[in-house]
Design a protein around this motif. Sequence first.
Motif, PDB file in Angstrom:
ATOM      1  N   THR A  86      42.506  38.536  37.661  1.00 43.17           N
ATOM      2  CA  THR A  86      41.841  38.080  36.598  1.00 43.17           C
ATOM      3  C   THR A  86      42.359  36.631  36.497  1.00 43.17           C
ATOM      4  OG1 THR A  86      43.855  38.928  35.287  1.00 43.17           O
ATOM      5  CG2 THR A  86      41.661  40.231  35.234  1.00 43.17           C
ATOM      6  N   ASP A  87      43.183  36.164  37.305  1.00 44.73           N
ATOM      7  CA  ASP A  87      43.483  34.612  37.228  1.00 44.73           C
ATOM      8  C   ASP A  87      42.599  33.796  38.254  1.00 44.73           C
ATOM      9  OD1 ASP A  87      44.830  32.348  37.725  1.00 44.73           O
ATOM     10  OD2 ASP A  87      46.966  33.193  37.709  1.00 44.73           O
ATOM     11  N   ARG A  88      42.155  32.800  37.561  1.00 43.75           N
ATOM     12  CA  ARG A  88      41.075  31.941  38.041  1.00 43.75           C
ATOM     13  C   ARG A  88      41.707  31.331  39.421  1.00 43.75           C
ATOM     14  NH1 ARG A  88      36.281  32.451  39.543  1.00 43.75           N
ATOM     15  NH2 ARG A  88      36.119  33.382  37.489  1.00 43.75           N
ATOM     16  N   SER A 126      46.330  43.101  38.071  1.00 40.81           N
ATOM     17  CA  SER A 126      45.453  42.913  37.179  1.00 40.81           C
ATOM     18  C   SER A 126      45.539  41.396  36.932  1.00 40.81           C
ATOM     19  CB  SER A 126      45.649  43.680  35.768  1.00 40.81           C
ATOM     20  OG  SER A 126      44.778  43.020  34.953  1.00 40.81           O
TER      21      SER A 126
END
Length: 262
Positions: free
Chosen positions: A56-58, A52
């Motif tokens: 979700t890490d840009r 996750s």
Amino acid sequence: MNENRPGPTVSFVALLVILFLQVPVIVVMLASFSETSYLTIPPQGWTFKWFSAVLTDRVYLDAIKNSLILAVGSTAISLLLGVAASYAIFRKMVPATEALTSLLMAPLIIPSVVIGVALLQYFTLIGMRGSFWVLLIAHVVITVPYIVRSALASLSGLDLSVEEAARVLGANGLTTFRLVTLPLIKPGLVAGALFSFVTSMENVPVTIFLAGPRDTTLPILIFTSVEMGVNPSVAAVSTLLIIATAIVLLVAERWTGFHRFV
């Protein structure tokens, strides 16, 4: 009939070698599920939070996007150039075919670090350093040999009478190649394209010399992350790559049976 079959000892040794080669993959996949903030085997607990965190890490998403654009672009260009060059070599349309083949295959022999440094010096000299297009050209250079090798291998088994029959029936050269030759060598091209794609996706030695600040790829991000300290997010993104690669290989194998040309 059974003379060419390997004995039980050979099969057992082969199985051990395969298992030994898969140990790093298994270790990485297990480490990606650990609840701890550091890599540990066996994993301490089971969690999907690292997956996750990656998705979700840009920073990771941008790196994945850059890698995919670069890999798809370089593979597509390599297919166009490599197939054209291979067919010209196979049909003796150009002089010095052996020398040309050796030149196209050279990136497989020359160390990647040497290629990276040489391209860095060249593009710096002409004032193009730090551009995405420079990185794309570099990846084409290192991926074209895989297309050429697989295309030449496929063409070597081509029955030329099939092309001649198409010509007799009125097809021109382009139509013959598009409707007759290309479908016959498609499995080999798929194999070469997969090798090219994977080579571009995982390349570090060339990319690290030429990538600009906005062109960070996933392998470069993983490399720099490991330098600063390893956490399970690195294992998680590696596991995602392993799963994605396995799926692509399975689909390609069912579609073309490309293992016959590898």
